[in-house]
Every structure is written in structure tokens, then in C-alpha cells.
Design an enzyme around this catalytic site. Structure first.
Site, PDB file in Angstrom:
ATOM      1  N   TYR A  97       0.698  -1.267  -0.005  1.00 18.87           N
ATOM      2  CA  TYR A  97       0.022  -0.057   0.139  1.00 18.87           C
ATOM      3  C   TYR A  97       0.765   1.325   0.052  1.00 18.87           C
ATOM      4  CZ  TYR A  97      -4.129   2.521  -0.142  1.00 18.87           C
ATOM      5  OH  TYR A  97      -5.049   3.474  -0.773  1.00 18.87           O
ATOM      6  N   ARG A 150      -7.891  10.985  -8.364  1.00 15.48           N
ATOM      7  CA  ARG A 150      -7.314  11.379  -7.492  1.00 15.48           C
ATOM      8  C   ARG A 150      -6.459  10.432  -6.780  1.00 15.48           C
ATOM      9  NH1 ARG A 150      -7.839  11.992  -1.924  1.00 15.48           N
ATOM     10  NH2 ARG A 150      -6.666  10.138  -2.288  1.00 15.48           N
ATOM     11  N   LYS A 168      -6.197  -1.907  -1.637  1.00 13.38           N
ATOM     12  CA  LYS A 168      -6.863  -1.791  -0.573  1.00 13.38           C
ATOM     13  C   LYS A 168      -7.658  -3.230  -0.001  1.00 13.38           C
ATOM     14  CE  LYS A 168      -7.331   2.273   1.115  1.00 13.38           C
ATOM     15  NZ  LYS A 168      -7.791   3.352   1.359  1.00 13.38           N
ATOM     16  N   GLU A 240     -13.174   4.669  -3.551  1.00 16.26           N
ATOM     17  CA  GLU A 240     -11.660   5.184  -3.285  1.00 16.26           C
ATOM     18  C   GLU A 240     -11.201   6.108  -4.529  1.00 16.26           C
ATOM     19  OE1 GLU A 240     -10.445   3.596  -0.728  1.00 16.26           O
ATOM     20  OE2 GLU A 240      -8.733   4.688  -1.156  1.00 16.26           O
ATOM     21  N   ASP A 241     -10.474   7.194  -3.690  1.00 18.39           N
ATOM     22  CA  ASP A 241      -9.655   8.087  -4.789  1.00 18.39           C
ATOM     23  C   ASP A 241     -10.445   8.617  -6.136  1.00 18.39           C
ATOM     24  OD1 ASP A 241      -7.727   7.648  -2.804  1.00 18.39           O
ATOM     25  OD2 ASP A 241      -6.236   6.870  -4.215  1.00 18.39           O
ATOM     26  N   ASP A 263     -13.439   5.601   1.719  1.00 21.59           N
ATOM     27  CA  ASP A 263     -12.437   5.714   2.652  1.00 21.59           C
ATOM     28  C   ASP A 263     -11.749   7.025   2.928  1.00 21.59           C
ATOM     29  OD1 ASP A 263     -10.956   4.216   4.537  1.00 21.59           O
ATOM     30  OD2 ASP A 263      -9.435   4.321   3.156  1.00 21.59           O
ATOM     31  N   ASP A 264     -11.717   7.861   1.743  1.00 24.99           N
ATOM     32  CA  ASP A 264     -11.029   9.150   1.567  1.00 24.99           C
ATOM     33  C   ASP A 264     -11.724   9.960   2.828  1.00 24.99           C
ATOM     34  OD1 ASP A 264      -9.258   8.036  -0.114  1.00 24.99           O
ATOM     35  OD2 ASP A 264     -10.848   8.149  -1.741  1.00 24.99           O
ATOM     36  N   ASN A 405      -0.095  12.336   1.998  1.00 21.69           N
ATOM     37  CA  ASN A 405       0.515  11.331   1.389  1.00 21.69           C
ATOM     38  C   ASN A 405       1.035  11.590  -0.324  1.00 21.69           C
ATOM     39  OD1 ASN A 405       0.375   9.435   3.708  1.00 21.69           O
ATOM     40  ND2 ASN A 405      -1.784   9.055   2.876  1.00 21.69           N
TER      41      ASN A 405
HETATM   42  P1  NAD Z   1      -8.401  17.195  -1.982  1.00 21.80           P
HETATM   43  O1  NAD Z   1      -8.044  16.975  -3.350  1.00 21.80           O
HETATM   44  O2  NAD Z   1      -9.738  16.430  -1.889  1.00 21.80           O
HETATM   45  O3  NAD Z   1      -8.023  18.233  -1.141  1.00 21.80           O
HETATM   46  C1  NAD Z   1      -6.869  19.076  -0.897  1.00 21.80           C
HETATM   47  C2  NAD Z   1      -7.219  20.189  -0.464  1.00 21.80           C
HETATM   48  O4  NAD Z   1      -5.886  20.961  -0.143  1.00 21.80           O
HETATM   49  C3  NAD Z   1      -8.141  21.251  -1.175  1.00 21.80           C
HETATM   50  O5  NAD Z   1      -8.918  21.854  -0.276  1.00 21.80           O
HETATM   51  C4  NAD Z   1      -6.972  22.183  -1.650  1.00 21.80           C
HETATM   52  O6  NAD Z   1      -7.671  23.510  -1.723  1.00 21.80           O
HETATM   53  C5  NAD Z   1      -5.940  22.165  -0.566  1.00 21.80           C
HETATM   54  N1  NAD Z   1      -4.619  22.737  -0.971  1.00 21.80           N
HETATM   55  C6  NAD Z   1      -3.942  22.636  -2.041  1.00 21.80           C
HETATM   56  N2  NAD Z   1      -2.848  23.144  -2.097  1.00 21.80           N
HETATM   57  C7  NAD Z   1      -2.718  24.029  -0.874  1.00 21.80           C
HETATM   58  C8  NAD Z   1      -1.857  24.654  -0.431  1.00 21.80           C
HETATM   59  N3  NAD Z   1      -0.748  24.997  -1.040  1.00 21.80           N
HETATM   60  N4  NAD Z   1      -2.390  25.468   0.743  1.00 21.80           N
HETATM   61  C9  NAD Z   1      -3.524  25.121   1.327  1.00 21.80           C
HETATM   62  N5  NAD Z   1      -4.311  24.043   1.011  1.00 21.80           N
HETATM   63  C10 NAD Z   1      -3.853  23.623  -0.013  1.00 21.80           C
HETATM   64  O7  NAD Z   1      -7.340  15.941  -1.332  1.00 21.80           O
HETATM   65  P2  NAD Z   1      -7.801  14.943  -0.202  1.00 21.80           P
HETATM   66  O8  NAD Z   1      -8.307  13.571  -0.479  1.00 21.80           O
HETATM   67  O9  NAD Z   1      -8.645  15.681   0.977  1.00 21.80           O
HETATM   68  O10 NAD Z   1      -6.269  14.486   0.298  1.00 21.80           O
HETATM   69  C11 NAD Z   1      -5.380  15.428   0.779  1.00 21.80           C
HETATM   70  C12 NAD Z   1      -4.302  14.773   1.435  1.00 21.80           C
HETATM   71  O11 NAD Z   1      -4.305  13.956   2.398  1.00 21.80           O
HETATM   72  C13 NAD Z   1      -3.478  13.984   0.377  1.00 21.80           C
HETATM   73  O12 NAD Z   1      -2.173  13.954   0.567  1.00 21.80           O
HETATM   74  C14 NAD Z   1      -3.781  12.304   0.976  1.00 21.80           C
HETATM   75  O13 NAD Z   1      -2.969  11.586   0.712  1.00 21.80           O
HETATM   76  C15 NAD Z   1      -3.971  12.662   2.550  1.00 21.80           C
HETATM   77  N6  NAD Z   1      -4.661  11.795   2.914  1.00 21.80           N
HETATM   78  C16 NAD Z   1      -4.198  11.353   4.157  1.00 21.80           C
HETATM   79  C17 NAD Z   1      -4.907  10.180   4.763  1.00 21.80           C
HETATM   80  C18 NAD Z   1      -4.455   9.824   6.133  1.00 21.80           C
HETATM   81  O14 NAD Z   1      -3.512  10.110   6.638  1.00 21.80           O
HETATM   82  N7  NAD Z   1      -5.024   8.680   6.742  1.00 21.80           N
HETATM   83  C19 NAD Z   1      -6.225   9.836   4.499  1.00 21.80           C
HETATM   84  C20 NAD Z   1      -6.845  10.550   3.268  1.00 21.80           C
HETATM   85  C21 NAD Z   1      -5.881  11.538   2.773  1.00 21.80           C
END
Ligand code: NAD
Length: 549
Positions: A97, A150, A168, A240-241, A263-264, A405
Site C-alpha cells: 500500500y 485523485r 485496499k 476510493e480516490d 474511505d478518503d 501522502n
Molecule cells: P483533496 O484534493 O480533496 O483536497 C486537498 C485540499 O488541499 C483542497 O482543499 C485544496 O484546496 C487544498 N490545498 C491544495 N494546495 C494547498 C496549499 N498550497 N495550501 C493550502 N491548501 C491547499 O485531497 P484529499 O483527499 O483531501 O487528500 C489530501 C491529502 O491528504 C493527500 O495527500 C492524501 O494523501 C492525504 N490523506 C491522508 C490520509 C491519512 O493520513 N490517513 C487519508 C486521506 C488522505
């Protein structure tokens, strides 16, 4: 045994991943199943084959080579793959993963060998049911589906996102004990806007821009209807994604008619809430007494924010609108405030509180003085030294979660969080970080990994025969996970229990989720078992080799 009648023999048996045992076939089995001569004479136990495979894996130079070797094993000897993964979960999870699966998806066309999962593309419009019929197993209970738009923090990888549902579901089985034969990874290919992939001669997907609007909605609608028609009401569909402009709508739309889970949005929220509940056991205080600031207001950020507000509302009996006011979010345009409401996407609107506009995270930290700072922006190194120092200036124990991530996108490293807060921060990250030495103390950073929650949640839904996912199930899962973190974990600085006990953790989460399903009248497997933890444990798939007569 009933299944023995349908087990192939000879050459076909060795090439059937569900029944193959590699060199572990006994002399009697070799005689009885026409295997003589098809295998070298040595008989090696499953344990010895695991030892051999681990030796080989460790010799590979790159994570991607390990990923490919693991996928090949899954396709040749399923039980060896799962036993290997379960027995070496901490070491192997990063290859199966995140983070390696991200690289694998980027290069999926080049490394493509034996196909895994089911592909539903625009070409299959009107024929999705036929596509489902081609899958060899009928009793599907968990589907993980992506449209590849995504993938992790890596953006649009189109059809090559398949690595994600495959990975997953491998975790559903290894960590949650869901039988692999009831799991189905699916990629919906509506094209990609990734120019690099469109120009890549090895790209495996449709070579066109993404379909949107009606064309997209119609394919998804046909897919969702076909799944329900073919597998029934109780099949869990994990989205997912998907990009956030579709993810929220799909979840909202189909949660009324299907057993769906994103999950996201929801899994992330549940694991992070568990982390917060555990962190507060270390820091003291209640959820309602904290002030939360997020960098990133997408699926993860707003999903977590909403679950925090919901739990505060449950704990305090205050209306959720009030509870949301404790949570602030910064997106790429700055702090989300009421004056921006007109131009905000719908899922950001509940977080537009009264405040003067602020452009930077640093300004927001200084003005809002959060006790909890959470990074979900997908942008690396955005928790700078001055931001963490500011957090540490008005908090004795700042709670800092850097969730983006893969590792390179993490808002800060574990070392930065501990060093810049002089060892006072309670830190967790999305991607794994090694333990950090700071002034003679070793800190073991917790990994806020969704894999803590979704396998157990899925198992709980399956064993109770749940027909809908309810938000109370997510809260129950969070509490069950937080309860598994021990004083010993806290002393090392970790708010999550070690992954080595993930099967036990999953059984407890499954039991808590199933209990909620029964309580809410959403379970169909009746009567409810008296000891749900034991029942969950008994239902879990264990990949030891079977004996063939
Ligand atoms: P997403 O695209 O839905 O959201 C990203 C957000 O970040 C948007 O609101 C965007 O406007 C904002 N953004 C982008 N650039 C920015 C900047 N320079 N400054 C401030 N804000 C900014 O994506 P997501 O699904 O919410 O995922 C975001 C991150 O979280 C990814 O890297 C993902 O890998 C990580 N994530 C981690 C976990 C975990 O730790 N368990 C779970 C899910 C997602």
C-alpha cells in the site's frame, strides 16, 4: 470437504492461485492430484516458503521491485501471499500500500503483467452487467472502486489507479480477515486528463480526456444499479480516490440506496478522530475544549472536520452548527471565512465562519491559536519551523497531524515536529516515519493510517449483514480504535496501537460496528451473536494452507 470436488488437479492446480501451495504439496497430495514430476522433489512448509520469500524480497533494491514480487505472489499463491503479509505486516504494508502503490500506479502500464481486478470503461456502457458476470466469483461482499482521478496525493492516474483497489482489498483480507474470494477491485475508466499518460505508449486505459457531466453520471449510475442487481443489497461498495468534485456527490447520492463508504472522506475521518481521542488521553481535556485548524479543505480535511463536529455534538448535546465553529480550515486561497461563501464549493461552506480574511497558514495559526493542527493539503513541507514554533508557544502539548501522502507530501517530518516543538508535540502522520531521537528520548510517531479502520469496519458490515453505513458506525469504529491504544504506546509518544496487533484491533472495530448496525436496525444477519468480538474473530479468513485429500 465440499470445495475439494471443484479443485483442479495437475498443471492447472499449480496455476490456480486460490489452491496452489507451491512446494508445500505433500507426497500424498502430489500422488492424488497428478502433481508428480510437475514439482521438484523437495517438500517445503508454508513457513519455510515465507522465510524464502522474505529473503528474496529483502534483496530487492527498490520498493517497486518488492511491490511487483508481492503482486506476482498474490497471483500465483494467494494463501502464501496473505500469510506473508499478515506475519510481516509492518515491514510489507508500505510495499503493498502507500507509499509504494502510488509509484506502482504511476508506472502501472510498464509493470503490467497478469491483470488484476475488473475494468469497467466507457466502452462497456450498456453492458456493465455482462462485465460483472465475467468475474469468476459470484458471492461478492466487498467492492473497492476508483475512477483514478485523485490517486493518493498524485493526481489523475486514469485507468492505472487499479493498483489502489487491488491494494485496499488485499488489506481488507490481510488486516480485516475478509475472505479474498468475496472481494472485488474495480476501476471505472472514463478517460484521463493526465497528458503524460495519454502520450505514454504503455498506458493501459482509454486514450481520451475524462468524460464528465451526464456521460460520467450515466456510467456510474449503470454500474451502481448493476452491482445492486447482481450482488444484492448487502454488498459494500467502497469509493476510493475519486476527485473531491465527484466524491462528495457520489457518497451523498448513493448512501441512500446502497451500502457505500468513502474511505478518503469517512475512513480518514474515523482514524483521525480515533487519534484525537487517544491524544486527549495523553493531554487531558475534551474534544469540545480544543480548537482545530486544518491546512487543506478537501475530502480528507472536511471529512475529518465533520466527524469531529459530530462527536462533539454527541458528547455535549450542542447543535452541530455550533460545534463546527470550533473547527477552522485553510485552503489554497487562505482561511475559509464567511466573506468567501459565494465562491466556495458546497462542502466547504459549513466551515466559513466569521473572521477577517487571512491569506497564510501562519497568519491563521497566530490568529486562531489552535490546539490541534492537521495537514490534509497534499502539499509537502507547509508546516514550517515558525508554524510549529508558534503552535508550541501557546500549547504545552500541541497536537500536530501531518497527514498528506506520500512521504514527500507530508506537511512536516516527524523529526521536524519533535525538534521544533522541543519534544512536546503529539505527532502523527499519513505516511510512516521512523522513530526519532530527541534529547535522549525516542519518539515513535503514530501513523494515522486508514488501514486501522476500513478493514475492521468492512468486516463489521459484512458479518452483521448491514444494508447501510451510518455515521454512528464511524464514531463507534473511532472509539474502538482509540481504546486499543495502551499506556505503553502513549509513553513512546504514539497515539495508535502497534500495527502488529491489527487483526485483534480489526476484530474489536468490527464488533463495535456490527453492534451499532444491530442497535440501529440496519443489520440483517439475525439473531445477533452474543459475543461479537469472538464472532468477528471466528469469521476471519486465515490463510494457512488447506490439506487436500
Ligand atoms: P483533496 O484534493 O480533496 O483536497 C486537498 C485540499 O488541499 C483542497 O482543499 C485544496 O484546496 C487544498 N490545498 C491544495 N494546495 C494547498 C496549499 N498550497 N495550501 C493550502 N491548501 C491547499 O485531497 P484529499 O483527499 O483531501 O487528500 C489530501 C491529502 O491528504 C493527500 O495527500 C492524501 O494523501 C492525504 N490523506 C491522508 C490520509 C491519512 O493520513 N490517513 C487519508 C486521506 C488522505
Amino acid at each position: 470437504m465440499p470445495w475439494a470436488t471443484s479443485v483442479a488437479s495437475g498443471y492447472t492446480l499449480l496455476r490456480d492461485p486460490h489452491h496452489n501451495k507451491g512446494l508445500a504439496f505433500t507426497e500424498e497430495e502430489r500422488d492424488g492430484h497428478y502433481l508428480r514430476g510437475l514439482l521438484p522433489p523437495a517438500v517445503l512448509s508454508q513457513e519455510l516458503q515465507i522465510k524464502k520469500f522474505m529473503n528474496t524480497l529483502r534483496q530487492y533494491q527498490t520498493p517497486l521491485q518488492r511491490y511487483i514480487a508481492m503482486m506476482n505472489l498474490q497471483e500465483t499463491d494467494e494463501r502464501l501471499f496473505y500469510k506473508l503479509l499478515i506475519d510481516n505486516v509492518v515491514e510489507l504494508l508500505p510495499f503493498v500500500y502507500t507509499p509504494t502503490v502510488g509509484e506502482a500506479c504511476q508506472k502501472y502500464g510498464s509493470i503490467f503483467g497478469r491483470p488484476q481486478g475488473l475494468y469497467v470503461s466507457l466502452k462497456d456502457k450498456g453492458k456493465v452487467l455482462e462485465v460483472l458476470r465475467n468475474w469468476p466469483h459470484r458471492n461478492i461482499q466487498v467492492i473497492c472502486v476508483t475512477d483514478g482521478e485523485r490517486i493518493l496525493g498524485l493526481g489523475d492516474l486514469g485507468c492505472q489507479g487499479m493498483g489502489i483497489p487491488v491494494g485496499k482489498l488485499a488489506l481488507y483480507t490481510a488486516l480485516g480477515g475478509v475472505d479474498p474470494s468475496v472481494c472485488l477491485p474495480i476501476t471505472i475508466d472514463v478517460g484521463t486528463n493526465n497528458e503524460k499518460l495519454l502520450n505514454d505508449e504503455f498506458y493501459i486505459g482509454l486514450r481520451q480526456k475524462r468524460a464528465t457531466g451526464e456521460e460520467y453520471d450515466e456510467l456510474i449510475e449503470e454500474f451502481m444499479a448493476a452491482v445492486k442487481q447482481f450482488y444484492g443489497e448487502k454488498v459494500l461498495i467502497q469509493f476510493e480516490d475519486f476527485a473531491n468534485h465527484n466524491a462528495f456527490d457520489l457518497l451523498e447520492k448513493y448512501s441512500k440506496s446502497h451500502l457505500v463508504f468513502n474511505d478518503d472522506i469517512q475512513g480518514t475521518a474515523s482514524v483521525v478522530l480515533a487519534g484525537l481521542l487517544a491524544a486527549l488521553k495523553m493531554v487531558g481535556g475534551t474534544l469540545a475544549e480544543q480548537t482545530y485548524l486544518f491546512l487543506g479543505a478537501g475530502e480528507a480535511g472536511t471529512g475529518i472536520a465533520e466527524l469531529i463536529a459530530l462527536e462533539i455534538s454527541k458528547q455535549t448535546n450542542a447543535p452541530i452548527e455550533e460545534c463546527r465553529k470550533k473547527v477552522w480550515l485553510v485552503d489554497s486561497k487562505g482561511l475559509i471565512v464567511d466573506s468567501r461563501k459565494g465562491s466556495l464549493q458546497p462542502f466547504k461552506k459549513p466551515w466559513a465562519h466569521e473572521h477577517e480574511p487571512l491569506k497564510t497558514l501562519y497568519d491563521a495559526v497566530q490568529s486562531i491559536k489552535p490546539t490541534v493542527l492537521i495537514g490534509t493539503s497534499g502539499v509537502g513541507r507547509t508546516f514550517t519551523k515558525e508554524i510549529i514554533e508558534a503552535m508550541s508557544s501557546f500549547n504545552e502539548r500541541p497536537i500536530i497531524f501531518s497527514l498528506s501522502n506520500p512521504t514527500s507530501h507530508s506537511e512536516c517530518t516527524a523529526e521536524q515536529a519533535y525538534t521544533w516543538s522541543q519534544g512536546r508535540s503529539i505527532f502523527a502522520s499519513g505516511s510512516p516515519f521512523a522513530p526519532v531521537e530527541y534529547e535522549g528520548k525516542t519518539f515513535v510517531p503514530g501513523q494515522s493510517n486508514n488501514a486501522y479502520i476500513f478493514p475492521g469496519l468492512g468486516l463489521g458490515l459484512v458479518i452483521s449483514g448491514a444494508v447501510r453505513v451510518h455515521e454512528d458506525m464511524l464514531l463507534a469504529a473511532s472509539k474502538a480504535l482509540a481504546d486499543q491504544a495502551t499506556q505503553d504506546n502513549f509513553e513512546k509518544g504514539s497515539i495508535f496501537p502497534p500495527f502488529t496487533s491489527i487483526r485483534k484491533i480489526s476484530a474489536h472495530i468490527a464488533a463495535a460496528v456490527a453492534a451499532k448496525a444491530y442497535e440501529l436496525g440496519l443489520a440483517t444477519r439475525l439473531p445477533p451473536p452474543s459475543d461479537l468480538v469472538k464472532y468477528a474473530e471466528n469469521c476471519m479468513y486465515t490463510p494457512v494452507y488447506r490439506n487436500y485429500r
